[in-house]
Design an enzyme around this catalytic site. Structure first.
Site, mmCIF file in Angstrom:
data_model
loop_
_atom_site.group_PDB
_atom_site.id
_atom_site.type_symbol
_atom_site.label_atom_id
_atom_site.label_comp_id
_atom_site.label_asym_id
_atom_site.label_seq_id
_atom_site.Cartn_x
_atom_site.Cartn_y
_atom_site.Cartn_z
ATOM 1 C CE LYS A 116 -3.689 -2.590 0.632
ATOM 2 N NZ LYS A 116 -4.856 -2.711 -0.197
ATOM 3 C CG HIS A 139 -7.606 -10.626 -5.754
ATOM 4 N ND1 HIS A 139 -8.815 -10.030 -6.034
ATOM 5 C CD2 HIS A 139 -7.214 -10.164 -4.548
ATOM 6 C CE1 HIS A 139 -9.129 -9.230 -5.020
ATOM 7 N NE2 HIS A 139 -8.189 -9.294 -4.116
#
Length: 394
Positions: free
Chosen positions: A166, A285
């Protein structure tokens, strides 16, 4: 005469067969059906069987050119859903011949195709599928599986640890690689591209791959452990996706990543085959899953998407956390986690498993707990997921 009368006719005359004995080779489906007011459950269940197999709204002369009995789906059992008004579990058996070998795409086109827009139904949800070994054996399944992955990484007897880099959007490739290095050097096994990171103007994929590979090799050299970063190969076309996977292989990294629902099953199976042939692990994912699986009375349960992924191919798949920021019921999650990892899973309605599933020797998939988890969740996560899992923080 042609031997039949034209006109709209009841499905239940042909497609509701409560006396049918299911075959070992049948694909079995459990649907949660909410009929429109005034439509009897038998008619609704039969309509589902018909529309997802050989049926159309009337009889046509070409029906006489084949054996419908051989090819039709059959609604063989109906039961009311306990605690819900006007909802029924309808069980449908499909003959194996209806499906192309090795194609999840074709399986879903039939079973969850037009039927979901059907007028006679207010809502429809596919709760579970029984995949017979005769069909699952036509799939390669995961590129490597749990055991081979542990051998490649030389990490045993514990969950694997990862984190997502992030901020997920906006870093330059160099700074992104620096963050990857710090995480891996600090002790994580894996770091991850966020699913939103493909190849945007602020960071093109090739630059990211290069700096991440550098981070992997530097941290490996300093820690003496095997490290990985899930390089997201998801792209706008299959060709571009494979180009990225090829570049990852040339860099010598251990693992790539794919968004299997937004990318599609055709792309996913293509990538899984490439990964198997070239020794790459494949992290999956599940972006977009909640669009399909979140409504309780319509869509598809995630356990079906998980089974489909095991057939299509992936070594890791995100499977909720039970304790983090995203939705997920504990018993049901444990049910599909077992469906991903184990060889043989007994029917157990309390865990949402409608059918006994025998995967024979298809490799297992590591469930990834990801989504708003932090260090205080560790005891709960290890209790829920056990050793064979990836705990993906951040």
């Amino acid at each position: 005469g042609v031997g039949f009368k034209a006109g709209v006719k009841d499905y239940k005359l042909t497609y509701y067969t409560p006396e049918y004995q299911t075959k070992d080779t049948d694909i079995l489906a459990a649907f949660r059906v909410t009929p429109q007011p005034g439509v009897p459950p038998e008619e609704a269940g039969a309509a589902v069987a018909a529309e997802s197999s050989t049926g159309t709204w009337t009889t046509v002369w070409t029906d006489g050119l084949t054996s419908l009995d051989r090819y039709k789906g059959r609604c063989y059992h109906i039961e009311p859903v306990i605690g819900e008004e006007n909802q029924y579990f309808c069980y449908v058996a499909y003959p194996l011949d209806l499906f192309e070998e090795g194609s999840v795409t074709n399986m879903f086109t039939s079973i969850v195709g037009n039927v979901f827009g059907f007028k006679a139904l207010r809502a429809l949800r596919l709760e579970d599928l029984r995949i017979p070994p005769a069909y699952s054996k036509t799939f390669q399944g995961p590129p490597h599986g749990i055991q081979v992955e542990r051998d490649k990484l030389n990490k045993y007897g514990r969950p694997l640890l990862g984190c997502t880099i992030k901020p997920k959007l906006g870093l330059s490739a160099k700074n992104y690689g620096r963050a990857v290095y710090e995480c891996l050097r600090g002790g994580l096994d894996f770091t991850k591209d966020d699913e939103n990171v493909n190849s945007q103007p602020f960071m093109r994929w090739r630059d990211r791959f290069l700096f991440c590979a550098e981070a992997i090799y530097k941290s490996q050299a300093e820690t003496g452990e095997i490290k990985g970063h899930y390089l997201n190969a998801t792209a706008g076309t299959c060709e571009e996706m494979i180009k990225r996977a090829v570049f990852a292989r040339e860099l010598g990294v251990p693992i790539v990543m794919h968004d299997y629902l937004t990318g599609g099953f055709t792309a996913n199976t293509t990538l899984a085959a490439y990964c198997r042939d070239n020794g790459l692990l494949l992290h999956i994912h599940r972006a977009m899953h909640a669009v399909i699986d979140r409504q309780k009375n319509h869509g598809m349960h995630f356990r079906v998407l998980a089974k489909a992924l095991r057939m299509s191919g992936g070594d890791h798949i995100h499977s909720g956390t039970v304790v983090g920021k995203l939705e997920g019921d504990r018993q049901l999650t444990l049910g599909f986690v077992d469906l991903l990892r184990d060889d043989y899973i007994e029917k157990d309605r309390s865990r949402g498993i409608f059918f006994t599933q025998d995967w024979v020797s298809m490799p297992g998939v590591l469930p990834v707990a990801s989504g708003g988890i932090h260090v205080w969740h560790m005891p709960a996560l290890t209790e829920i997921f056990g050793d064979d899992s990836v705990l993906q923080f951040g």
